[in-house]
Design a protein around this motif. Sequence first.
Motif, PDB file in Angstrom:
ATOM      1  N   THR A 154      64.496 118.683-144.059  1.00 23.36           N
ATOM      2  CA  THR A 154      63.783 118.484-142.798  1.00 23.36           C
ATOM      3  C   THR A 154      64.571 117.448-141.993  1.00 23.36           C
ATOM      4  OG1 THR A 154      61.625 117.975-141.793  1.00 23.36           O
ATOM      5  CG2 THR A 154      62.230 116.668-143.732  1.00 23.36           C
ATOM      6  N   GLN A 155      64.774 117.750-140.719  1.00 19.12           N
ATOM      7  CA  GLN A 155      65.644 116.923-139.878  1.00 19.12           C
ATOM      8  C   GLN A 155      64.892 115.703-139.344  1.00 19.12           C
ATOM      9  OE1 GLN A 155      68.989 117.252-139.134  1.00 19.12           O
ATOM     10  NE2 GLN A 155      68.841 115.331-137.975  1.00 19.12           N
ATOM     11  N   VAL A 156      65.540 114.548-139.438  1.00 20.75           N
ATOM     12  CA  VAL A 156      65.028 113.318-138.831  1.00 20.75           C
ATOM     13  C   VAL A 156      66.072 112.821-137.837  1.00 20.75           C
ATOM     14  CG1 VAL A 156      64.432 110.899-139.229  1.00 20.75           C
ATOM     15  CG2 VAL A 156      63.629 112.664-140.818  1.00 20.75           C
ATOM     16  N   THR A 157      65.637 112.609-136.601  1.00 20.73           N
ATOM     17  CA  THR A 157      66.529 112.123-135.560  1.00 20.73           C
ATOM     18  C   THR A 157      65.940 110.851-134.956  1.00 20.73           C
ATOM     19  OG1 THR A 157      67.241 114.376-135.045  1.00 20.73           O
ATOM     20  CG2 THR A 157      67.698 112.667-133.400  1.00 20.73           C
ATOM     21  N   SER A 190      58.410 118.758-145.143  1.00 21.21           N
ATOM     22  CA  SER A 190      57.857 118.825-143.792  1.00 21.21           C
ATOM     23  C   SER A 190      57.745 117.403-143.258  1.00 21.21           C
ATOM     24  CB  SER A 190      56.484 119.510-143.770  1.00 21.21           C
ATOM     25  OG  SER A 190      55.555 118.766-144.546  1.00 21.21           O
ATOM     26  N   GLY A 191      57.482 117.294-141.968  1.00 18.58           N
ATOM     27  CA  GLY A 191      57.236 115.976-141.372  1.00 18.58           C
ATOM     28  C   GLY A 191      58.382 115.392-140.595  1.00 18.58           C
ATOM     29  N   LEU A 226      55.285 114.903-152.876  1.00 20.38           N
ATOM     30  CA  LEU A 226      56.131 113.719-152.778  1.00 20.38           C
ATOM     31  C   LEU A 226      56.162 113.285-151.318  1.00 20.38           C
ATOM     32  CD1 LEU A 226      58.338 111.830-154.094  1.00 20.38           C
ATOM     33  CD2 LEU A 226      59.990 113.562-153.361  1.00 20.38           C
ATOM     34  N   TYR A 227      56.175 111.967-151.091  1.00 14.43           N
ATOM     35  CA  TYR A 227      56.167 111.441-149.723  1.00 14.43           C
ATOM     36  C   TYR A 227      57.314 110.451-149.514  1.00 14.43           C
ATOM     37  CZ  TYR A 227      51.314 113.081-149.917  1.00 14.43           C
ATOM     38  OH  TYR A 227      50.190 113.847-150.066  1.00 14.43           O
ATOM     39  N   LEU A 228      57.690 110.310-148.255  1.00 16.71           N
ATOM     40  CA  LEU A 228      58.617 109.256-147.863  1.00 16.71           C
ATOM     41  C   LEU A 228      58.140 108.690-146.530  1.00 16.71           C
ATOM     42  CD1 LEU A 228      61.274 107.773-148.644  1.00 16.71           C
ATOM     43  CD2 LEU A 228      62.426 109.296-147.016  1.00 16.71           C
ATOM     44  N   LEU A 249      57.935 107.604-139.343  1.00 13.48           N
ATOM     45  CA  LEU A 249      57.708 109.009-139.688  1.00 13.48           C
ATOM     46  C   LEU A 249      57.252 109.062-141.126  1.00 13.48           C
ATOM     47  CD1 LEU A 249      60.784 111.033-138.312  1.00 13.48           C
ATOM     48  CD2 LEU A 249      58.397 111.297-137.608  1.00 13.48           C
ATOM     49  N   LYS A 250      56.510 110.119-141.466  1.00 10.36           N
ATOM     50  CA  LYS A 250      56.117 110.338-142.852  1.00 10.36           C
ATOM     51  C   LYS A 250      56.559 111.730-143.257  1.00 10.36           C
ATOM     52  CE  LYS A 250      52.146 110.059-146.016  1.00 10.36           C
ATOM     53  NZ  LYS A 250      52.418 108.750-146.631  1.00 10.36           N
TER      54      LYS A 250
END
Length: 128
Positions: free
Chosen positions: A122-125, A6-7, A77-79, A17-18
């Motif tokens: 999860t998509q990151v744009t 998620s996120g 887990l995080y990024l 973003l996290k």
Amino acid sequence: LQLKESGGGSVEAGGSLKLSCVISGWPRMRYCLGWFRQAPGKEREGVATISLDGESTYSDSVKGRFTISRDNVKETLYLDINTAKPEDTAMYYCAADFSFSLCSRNIAAIEAADFGYWGQGTQVTVSS
């Protein structure tokens, strides 16, 4: 073992973003964890890995901008994505594997097929 990211979302270049990935189905988080990403028309590439003890590796393209972390109590887990660039645009996947030795490798030597368990992404744009 189940993983759920998620996120993701849209952010302007330079923004942050996290991402989070909740892991369930196996106790004590005793596995190597990683984040991968896949842009349209490209192969899935490793972004970062983190061992049970918290040792991490990063691809050259994200080093100094991304931070991988894990909370073994929350089984998450995080990024952290900072100073985002348009070339960071991709679907981001979390991955897990019971092979501890996997996390001792340089991420450049790790392939997606090395990890046995995956989330759905999860998509990151990142817009310029």
